[in-house]
Design an enzyme around this catalytic site. Sequence first.
Site, PDB file in Angstrom:
ATOM      1  N   TYR A  24       1.004  -1.448   0.127  1.00 34.55           N
ATOM      2  CA  TYR A  24       0.158   0.046  -0.107  1.00 34.55           C
ATOM      3  C   TYR A  24       1.000   1.152   0.091  1.00 34.55           C
ATOM      4  O   TYR A  24       0.779   2.191   0.847  1.00 34.55           O
ATOM      5  CB  TYR A  24      -0.946   0.073   1.301  1.00 34.55           C
ATOM      6  N   GLY A  25       1.675   1.454  -0.895  1.00 37.95           N
ATOM      7  CA  GLY A  25       2.673   2.474  -1.282  1.00 37.95           C
ATOM      8  C   GLY A  25       2.206   3.243  -2.379  1.00 37.95           C
ATOM      9  O   GLY A  25       0.966   3.727  -2.438  1.00 37.95           O
ATOM     10  N   ARG A  47       1.863  -6.916   5.292  1.00 36.62           N
ATOM     11  CA  ARG A  47       2.856  -7.632   6.518  1.00 36.62           C
ATOM     12  C   ARG A  47       2.223  -7.508   7.643  1.00 36.62           C
ATOM     13  O   ARG A  47       1.647  -6.188   8.118  1.00 36.62           O
ATOM     14  CB  ARG A  47       4.308  -7.146   6.337  1.00 36.62           C
ATOM     15  N   ASP A  82      10.204  -3.403  -6.160  1.00 37.94           N
ATOM     16  CA  ASP A  82      10.737  -4.502  -7.089  1.00 37.94           C
ATOM     17  C   ASP A  82      11.851  -5.391  -6.502  1.00 37.94           C
ATOM     18  O   ASP A  82      11.574  -6.651  -6.683  1.00 37.94           O
ATOM     19  CB  ASP A  82      11.325  -3.807  -8.222  1.00 37.94           C
ATOM     20  N   GLU A  83      12.541  -4.765  -5.674  1.00 36.18           N
ATOM     21  CA  GLU A  83      13.870  -5.762  -5.168  1.00 36.18           C
ATOM     22  C   GLU A  83      13.178  -6.510  -4.238  1.00 36.18           C
ATOM     23  O   GLU A  83      14.116  -7.380  -3.599  1.00 36.18           O
ATOM     24  CB  GLU A  83      14.973  -4.561  -4.709  1.00 36.18           C
ATOM     25  N   HIS A 106       5.411  -3.348 -13.255  1.00 41.09           N
ATOM     26  CA  HIS A 106       6.814  -3.108 -13.981  1.00 41.09           C
ATOM     27  C   HIS A 106       7.359  -4.215 -14.523  1.00 41.09           C
ATOM     28  O   HIS A 106       7.106  -5.347 -13.690  1.00 41.09           O
ATOM     29  CB  HIS A 106       7.589  -2.286 -12.879  1.00 41.09           C
TER      30      HIS A 106
END
Length: 324
Positions: A24-25, A47, A82-83, A106
């Site tokens: 939820y960013g 989380r 992504d990471e 992405h």
Amino acid sequence: MDLLRDTDIDPSPLAGKRVAILGYGNQGRAQALNLKDSGIDVVVGLRGGSGSTVEAETSGLQTALLEDAVRSADVVMMLAPDETHAALYREIEPQLRQGAALGFSHGLSVRFGFVEPRPDLDVYMVAPKGPGTALRSLYQQGKGMIGLWAVEQDATGNAHAIALAYGRAIGCARAGLIASTFAEEAEADLFNEQAVVWGGVPALLIAGFETLVAGGVAPEVAYLECVGELHLIAELIEARGIAGMKEVISNTAELGSLLGGTRIVDKDIRKRMTEVLAEVRAGRFADDLRKEKASGYERLEKARAEARTTLLEKTYRQLSGSEN
Ligand SMILES: NC(=O)c1ccc[n+]([C@@H]2O[C@H](COP(=O)([O-])OP(=O)(O)OC[C@H]3O[C@@H](n4cnc5c(N)ncnc54)[C@H](OP(=O)(O)O)[C@@H]3O)[C@@H](O)[C@H]2O)c1
């Protein structure tokens, strides 16, 4: 150009389906709220102990722990950084329903092997071409943000229809959804971030500012010239294109741009741009991103700490009256 709009797209493939938004960013918040406002059944997967739970619930969204959200969903959208996708996918894979759809905004984590989706899954991408804050505010204004879409894996035969219905529900198809691939989107995006808008342009602004100051120009004047005018050119290019922008600036500015532009961005810079693209395609940046995460974001933390201390930033704060 293969560009689809709302009227070209059937929304029904998402009808009666539940979408889990993981994270939820920046994008997670915007996409979850746009989906909800489009009448889609959404759950935000977070989380345990996430600070975002209260914010999402206050906005009227249902939340659940990651594994519960995934278990309950037909469509799962990976909207954590992504990471983190490699570890996140390993964690949720056992909960993914057979034949579920797994979405990305992405192409990076699939293109560079962070995630290798199970063969029974539909795997699609809808990549809005801008930040989540703008994706949400455009949607609220009845507009949309242009996006790229792609299917990497069509296990059920429904992947294309789900991807398009998803892109429509978050508002992208109001502006246009352009067909691409995970590889094309990831490579072009990483190239741009390094060589053009997010890497090249700020570095050019800083170099211009520092050159003027070293030449005896007052910092506030150098700032207004080199940095302060950026939004004006951005607005003109958005409204009129690059050629149209040049038509409405003074002859003086137009001649300066003609003589100076290709002198600064010369063949050496184009050669380095080609090198950046080759390195991106070879996976070098993806390796850097993996290493950056493993180091606890050492380089990013150092650069963030240093970035605030420069004369350019001090000048920005003085001119804008900003405490930030
Ligand atoms: N930023 C953009 O505008 C933009 C534009 C186009 C595409 N994209 C793509 O959209 C995706 C999301 O990017 P973003 O910038 O929106 O991310 P972001 O804002 O950094 O995401 C933050 C959210 O991810 C959660 N998160 C962080 N680490 C996690 C983990 N290990 N496991 C589960 N959840 C985790 C955070 O959880 P907590 O709440 O617990 O902290 C938080 O809710 C990426 O693929 C990105 O490339 C982003």
